[in-house]
Design an enzyme around this catalytic site. Structure first.
Site, PDB file in Angstrom:
ATOM      1  N   ASP A   1      23.366  47.352  16.904  1.00 32.31           N
ATOM      2  CA  ASP A   1      22.945  45.954  17.059  1.00 32.31           C
ATOM      3  C   ASP A   1      22.929  45.482  18.509  1.00 32.31           C
ATOM      4  O   ASP A   1      23.406  44.401  18.828  1.00 32.31           O
ATOM      5  CB  ASP A   1      23.854  45.033  16.224  1.00 32.31           C
ATOM      6  CG  ASP A   1      23.434  45.013  14.766  1.00 32.31           C
ATOM      7  OD1 ASP A   1      22.500  45.751  14.422  1.00 32.31           O
ATOM      8  OD2 ASP A   1      24.031  44.271  13.983  1.00 32.31           O
TER       9      ASP A   1
ATOM     10  N   ASP B   1      30.261  41.206  13.946  1.00 28.34           N
ATOM     11  CA  ASP B   1      29.342  41.880  13.022  1.00 28.34           C
ATOM     12  C   ASP B   1      28.419  42.864  13.729  1.00 28.34           C
ATOM     13  O   ASP B   1      27.613  43.537  13.078  1.00 28.34           O
ATOM     14  CB  ASP B   1      28.500  40.848  12.254  1.00 28.34           C
ATOM     15  CG  ASP B   1      27.676  39.977  13.187  1.00 28.34           C
ATOM     16  OD1 ASP B   1      28.228  39.527  14.207  1.00 28.34           O
ATOM     17  OD2 ASP B   1      26.491  39.749  12.905  1.00 28.34           O
ATOM     18  N   ASN B   2      28.542  42.969  15.044  1.00 31.99           N
ATOM     19  CA  ASN B   2      27.721  43.914  15.800  1.00 31.99           C
ATOM     20  C   ASN B   2      28.516  45.150  16.209  1.00 31.99           C
ATOM     21  O   ASN B   2      28.131  45.865  17.134  1.00 31.99           O
ATOM     22  CB  ASN B   2      27.150  43.248  17.052  1.00 31.99           C
ATOM     23  CG  ASN B   2      26.061  42.247  16.711  1.00 31.99           C
ATOM     24  OD1 ASN B   2      25.527  42.266  15.609  1.00 31.99           O
ATOM     25  ND2 ASN B   2      25.739  41.373  17.639  1.00 31.99           N
TER      26      ASN B   2
END
Length: 363
Positions: free
Chosen positions: A35, A25-26
């Site tokens: 992120d 998710d980064n």
């Protein structure tokens, strides 16, 4: 997406950037760096460098980044299964990622070394041997590349010796190496882990990893050797390693010169390309720490200095003094401003880290 990601991580590797938290998710499908919290730029070249203090297993270490990004793309492929069959996406990933990464990485490294006219098969080996020499000598990743633009193919021994002096000044000292290889485990804990690995491998696998134990044993061995190493011996050894690599580099540069009609024009372009691909400044942890401490004392001039510096990291910094003059506008006291100025004046922004910086931990 595969090619964008491969090019992105190749760019990271070429400037020593470590993301720190490469969870799926980064990552971005448009190939942007997002992120990044406990990120960091590598100082002393160490392929296993970990910038995130909480990454105990080294999952996101510098040398693991290309493979982790590929793994993350595999997870994206799984998420797209309703729209794109896995056998198609996996085939794309296998065919495209590694090839794109290697191509972009080598292209960038050629620019960093000023190899601007010829693309030779031997270049990949030259890059690998450069990194190995950096590793053996504890060379500062950013500063070594930056210095190479001033290397001359001239075989004058005095010029070579002067360059070697400059180059080895960017290598780790005995004290820095002792800090880097200081054992991290309590001897009793290590002894217990070794006994457990022998007596109960299943339990050992649950609470420890063989790789971590082996790394600790290597650290102990290196630390022991360093106790007998003098600064003069280290300098002599480092010069020998660099002299061997520089001769290979000189031969490769000579091939470049022989391929052009105007050597002077080539040299101008060669230096220009190197200087535009090798940053002079990076956000080192000690620079950030100095700025943080000054800001905590009410002086934000150092934060502005660093911001201005990093807006043009490839250029020699000019006029940074102008940024500090209005420190009082931020409510800084004269004492705080003086302390900040003293901190800044200790080292140039392009300096490799002082010894105290080894205690800094980003997490």
């Amino acid at each position: 997406i595969t090619k964008r990601t491969a090019r992105l991580v190749a760019e990271w590797q070429c400037v020593g950037f470590c993301h720190g938290v490469l969870n799926t998710d980064n990552m971005s499908i448009v190939g942007l760096t997002i992120d990044y919290g406990p990120f960091g730029f590598m100082d002393r070249y160490d392929p296993e460098h970990i910038c995130n203090g909480s990454d105990n297993t080294g999952r996101y270490a510098y040398n693991k980044q290309p493979e982790i990004c590929k793994w993350n793309l595999g997870k994206l492929a799984e998420a797209l299964v309703p729209e794109l069959p896995l056998e198609i996406s996996e085939l794309i990933l296998e065919e495209e990622y590694d090839a794109e990464f290697e191509k972009h990485y080598l292209q960038k490294m050629r620019k960093k070394l000023g190899l601007i006219h010829l693309e030779l098969e031997e270049d990949s080996k030259l890059v690998s041997e450069l990194l190995e020499t950096m590793h053996l000598t504890g060379g500062d990743f950013t500063n070594i590349f930056s210095l190479l633009s001033s290397f001359s193919v001239d075989t004058d021994p005095s010029k070579l010796e002067a360059f070697l002096e400059e180059l080895t000044s960017q290598c780790a000292s005995v004290e820095e190496l002792k800090v880097a290889f200081k054992p991290q485990m309590d001897p009793r804990q290590l002894s217990m882990m070794l006994m457990l690995a022998q007596s109960n491998p299943q339990l050992f696998a649950l609470i420890g990893t063989k790789a971590n134990i082996n790394k600790e044993l290597e650290r102990i061995e290196q630390f022991s050797k360093l106790q007998q190493l003098t600064a003069a011996d280290l300098l002599s050894r480092n010069k020998r390693h660099w002299k061997e690599w520089l001769e290979k580099y000189r031969v490769r540069l000579q091939k470049e010169i022989e391929s052009v009609s105007d050597a002077d024009a080539w040299n101008t372009d060669h230096v220009k390309v190197m200087n535009s691909n090798n940053p002079k400044y990076i956000l080192r942890n000690y620079i950030a720490q100095n700025a943080i401490e000054a800001a905590e004392n009410g002086d934000f001039s150092e934060v502005r200095n660093v911001l201005k510096l990093l807006e043009n990291p490839f250029q020699e910094a000019e006029g940074l003094g102008e940024v500090t003059e209005d420190a009082e506008e931020e409510g800084a006291t004269a004492t705080a401003a003086a302390c900040a100025q003293e901190t800044r004046s200790r080292l140039p922004y392009c300096s490799k880290p002082p010894l105290w910086a080894s205690e800094l931990c980003v997490t």
